[in-house]
Design a protein around this motif. Sequence first.
Motif, PDB file in Angstrom:
ATOM      1  N   ASP A 110       0.810  -1.211   0.000  1.00 59.53           N
ATOM      2  CA  ASP A 110       0.000   0.000   0.000  1.00 59.53           C
ATOM      3  C   ASP A 110       0.848   1.267   0.000  1.00 59.53           C
ATOM      4  O   ASP A 110       0.320   2.369  -0.170  1.00 59.53           O
ATOM      5  CB  ASP A 110      -0.929   0.013   1.218  1.00 59.53           C
ATOM      6  N   LYS A 111       2.147   1.153   0.182  1.00 59.00           N
ATOM      7  CA  LYS A 111       3.020   2.320   0.232  1.00 59.00           C
ATOM      8  C   LYS A 111       3.554   2.655  -1.170  1.00 59.00           C
ATOM      9  O   LYS A 111       3.634   1.804  -2.039  1.00 59.00           O
ATOM     10  CB  LYS A 111       4.185   2.067   1.183  1.00 59.00           C
ATOM     11  N   THR A 112       3.933   3.913  -1.340  1.00 61.39           N
ATOM     12  CA  THR A 112       4.487   4.371  -2.608  1.00 61.39           C
ATOM     13  C   THR A 112       5.966   4.009  -2.685  1.00 61.39           C
ATOM     14  O   THR A 112       6.718   4.209  -1.724  1.00 61.39           O
ATOM     15  CB  THR A 112       4.320   5.896  -2.757  1.00 61.39           C
ATOM     16  N   ILE A 113       6.385   3.484  -3.833  1.00 59.65           N
ATOM     17  CA  ILE A 113       7.784   3.130  -4.053  1.00 59.65           C
ATOM     18  C   ILE A 113       8.461   4.286  -4.779  1.00 59.65           C
ATOM     19  O   ILE A 113       7.972   4.760  -5.812  1.00 59.65           O
ATOM     20  CB  ILE A 113       7.891   1.844  -4.885  1.00 59.65           C
ATOM     21  N   ALA A 114       9.571   4.768  -4.243  1.00 58.24           N
ATOM     22  CA  ALA A 114      10.263   5.906  -4.835  1.00 58.24           C
ATOM     23  C   ALA A 114      11.769   5.760  -4.640  1.00 58.24           C
ATOM     24  O   ALA A 114      12.231   5.099  -3.706  1.00 58.24           O
ATOM     25  CB  ALA A 114       9.766   7.221  -4.226  1.00 58.24           C
ATOM     26  N   ILE A 115      12.528   6.400  -5.522  1.00 63.37           N
ATOM     27  CA  ILE A 115      13.985   6.367  -5.451  1.00 63.37           C
ATOM     28  C   ILE A 115      14.507   7.799  -5.427  1.00 63.37           C
ATOM     29  O   ILE A 115      13.971   8.685  -6.103  1.00 63.37           O
ATOM     30  CB  ILE A 115      14.584   5.589  -6.652  1.00 63.37           C
ATOM     31  N   MET A 140      13.232   9.327 -18.201  1.00 58.04           N
ATOM     32  CA  MET A 140      14.576   9.670 -17.749  1.00 58.04           C
ATOM     33  C   MET A 140      15.581   8.570 -18.102  1.00 58.04           C
ATOM     34  O   MET A 140      15.265   7.387 -18.082  1.00 58.04           O
ATOM     35  CB  MET A 140      14.539   9.872 -16.220  1.00 58.04           C
ATOM     36  N   THR A 141      16.791   9.012 -18.439  1.00 58.20           N
ATOM     37  CA  THR A 141      17.949   8.119 -18.533  1.00 58.20           C
ATOM     38  C   THR A 141      18.919   8.551 -17.443  1.00 58.20           C
ATOM     39  O   THR A 141      19.260   9.741 -17.348  1.00 58.20           O
ATOM     40  CB  THR A 141      18.619   8.201 -19.907  1.00 58.20           C
ATOM     41  N   ALA A 142      19.338   7.630 -16.632  1.00 59.02           N
ATOM     42  CA  ALA A 142      20.147   7.996 -15.470  1.00 59.02           C
ATOM     43  C   ALA A 142      21.178   6.920 -15.189  1.00 59.02           C
ATOM     44  O   ALA A 142      21.172   5.830 -15.777  1.00 59.02           O
ATOM     45  CB  ALA A 142      19.253   8.218 -14.252  1.00 59.02           C
ATOM     46  N   GLN A 143      22.053   7.248 -14.251  1.00 60.66           N
ATOM     47  CA  GLN A 143      23.094   6.325 -13.796  1.00 60.66           C
ATOM     48  C   GLN A 143      22.863   6.001 -12.328  1.00 60.66           C
ATOM     49  O   GLN A 143      22.546   6.897 -11.537  1.00 60.66           O
ATOM     50  CB  GLN A 143      24.467   6.970 -13.986  1.00 60.66           C
ATOM     51  N   ILE A 144      22.987   4.726 -11.981  1.00 62.45           N
ATOM     52  CA  ILE A 144      22.766   4.311 -10.594  1.00 62.45           C
ATOM     53  C   ILE A 144      24.005   4.627  -9.761  1.00 62.45           C
ATOM     54  O   ILE A 144      25.130   4.262 -10.137  1.00 62.45           O
ATOM     55  CB  ILE A 144      22.444   2.811 -10.507  1.00 62.45           C
ATOM     56  N   SER A 163      24.008  13.429   3.937  1.00 60.62           N
ATOM     57  CA  SER A 163      24.327  12.384   2.975  1.00 60.62           C
ATOM     58  C   SER A 163      23.039  11.838   2.360  1.00 60.62           C
ATOM     59  O   SER A 163      21.959  11.972   2.937  1.00 60.62           O
ATOM     60  CB  SER A 163      25.117  11.249   3.632  1.00 60.62           C
ATOM     61  N   VAL A 164      23.197  11.214   1.180  1.00 58.69           N
ATOM     62  CA  VAL A 164      22.055  10.581   0.518  1.00 58.69           C
ATOM     63  C   VAL A 164      21.957   9.160   1.049  1.00 58.69           C
ATOM     64  O   VAL A 164      22.477   8.208   0.456  1.00 58.69           O
ATOM     65  CB  VAL A 164      22.218  10.603  -1.009  1.00 58.69           C
ATOM     66  N   SER A 165      21.338   9.017   2.191  1.00 63.60           N
ATOM     67  CA  SER A 165      21.225   7.728   2.879  1.00 63.60           C
ATOM     68  C   SER A 165      19.763   7.296   2.891  1.00 63.60           C
ATOM     69  O   SER A 165      18.895   8.032   3.383  1.00 63.60           O
ATOM     70  CB  SER A 165      21.759   7.837   4.311  1.00 63.60           C
ATOM     71  N   THR A 166      19.478   6.109   2.344  1.00 64.21           N
ATOM     72  CA  THR A 166      18.092   5.634   2.295  1.00 64.21           C
ATOM     73  C   THR A 166      17.525   5.412   3.700  1.00 64.21           C
ATOM     74  O   THR A 166      16.326   5.596   3.920  1.00 64.21           O
ATOM     75  CB  THR A 166      17.999   4.338   1.489  1.00 64.21           C
ATOM     76  N   GLY A 181      19.993   2.624  -3.454  1.00 67.84           N
ATOM     77  CA  GLY A 181      20.747   3.383  -4.437  1.00 67.84           C
ATOM     78  C   GLY A 181      19.994   4.654  -4.785  1.00 67.84           C
ATOM     79  O   GLY A 181      18.846   4.846  -4.383  1.00 67.84           O
ATOM     80  N   PHE A 182      20.656   5.553  -5.520  1.00 67.82           N
ATOM     81  CA  PHE A 182      19.976   6.752  -5.998  1.00 67.82           C
ATOM     82  C   PHE A 182      20.363   6.971  -7.452  1.00 67.82           C
ATOM     83  O   PHE A 182      21.268   6.314  -7.983  1.00 67.82           O
ATOM     84  CB  PHE A 182      20.300   7.961  -5.118  1.00 67.82           C
ATOM     85  N   LEU A 183      19.675   7.875  -8.127  1.00 64.72           N
ATOM     86  CA  LEU A 183      19.880   8.095  -9.549  1.00 64.72           C
ATOM     87  C   LEU A 183      20.511   9.460  -9.811  1.00 64.72           C
ATOM     88  O   LEU A 183      20.137  10.465  -9.187  1.00 64.72           O
ATOM     89  CB  LEU A 183      18.554   7.998 -10.308  1.00 64.72           C
TER      90      LEU A 183
END
Length: 321
Positions: A110-115, A140-144, A163-166, A181-183
Amino acid sequence: MGSLLFVLVLVTCFVGLSAWQVDRAQHKNDAVESADVEEVEPFNEVMEAQAPMPGILADQRVSLSGHWLPDAQVVVPGRVLDGDKGFWVVTMFAPDDARLGASVGADAEDKTIAIPVLRGFTTDEKTAMESRAAEGPVKMTAQIGPVEGPMPGNSLPEGQVRSVSTSQLINLFPDLLTYSGFLIPESATGDAASVATDGLAFVPPTTTRDEGGFDLQSAGYAIEWLIFAGMALYMWWQLLRDDFMRRRLGEGSDSQDPANRVEYVVVKSAGQSSIDPKVMSGLTGLPAHRHGAKKPRRSRGSASKSSTDDNSTNTTPTGGN
């Protein structure tokens, strides 16, 4: 002979394992090149939400579509672009047809998936804090990029993280599920592209993966296997030597029958710290210098003198009483 054969088999295995490790060390570049990170792959085929990201996916190029979550955004201070220190603006992006990892429970559906997506850079803090992504479809074209470790940011203003920490993003946005990861976008199309817009500068993707080279860890393992091979040969030689010494010591016994063993008791004289090497030589059959005595020196002069002394000693007088 049986023990020798066993040791030779062990040594062959150890040397083979050492050669395998050397081969791995030399072909590290081949493993890096075989990843094909330059080829653009569909995002949902290589990434799953709430699942660990394999290290081989670092710098992988992907294509995806979806939409921004403008309110789910953080600003990361202390970043540098072209020598200028400033801020990253990172906004959550919901991919279409996102996949969950196999270990995620049913209640997470039920939760939204996002990166997290790096939308751009600016040297102005106010611009970074006020910038917002547009609503609407985006391709989008991106790099992981691999996520960073969490860092304390209690002294930062609200909406900023170090920091970009999940793990930190999940605490900030508990209604979202995210990725390991992030894009870093290469390009974005659509009315709501929002990459390097609204006062933000484009951040070019950078290479974070290992570039290959000679693998020192595998080389160290190769040396260890060679050491094991040498130890196996040394232990076999030591056991063989000990067995030889036991057999040689047993040759002087009067009886080989275990029931009639002959035992010797050697008593040191008063004041002696060790047994006389000549006594030990008589018992073991080995030269006295093997038990601590000085090794005799031989020379022609001494041999001639010894011969003369022997002749004079063995001469028997012919006359007299």
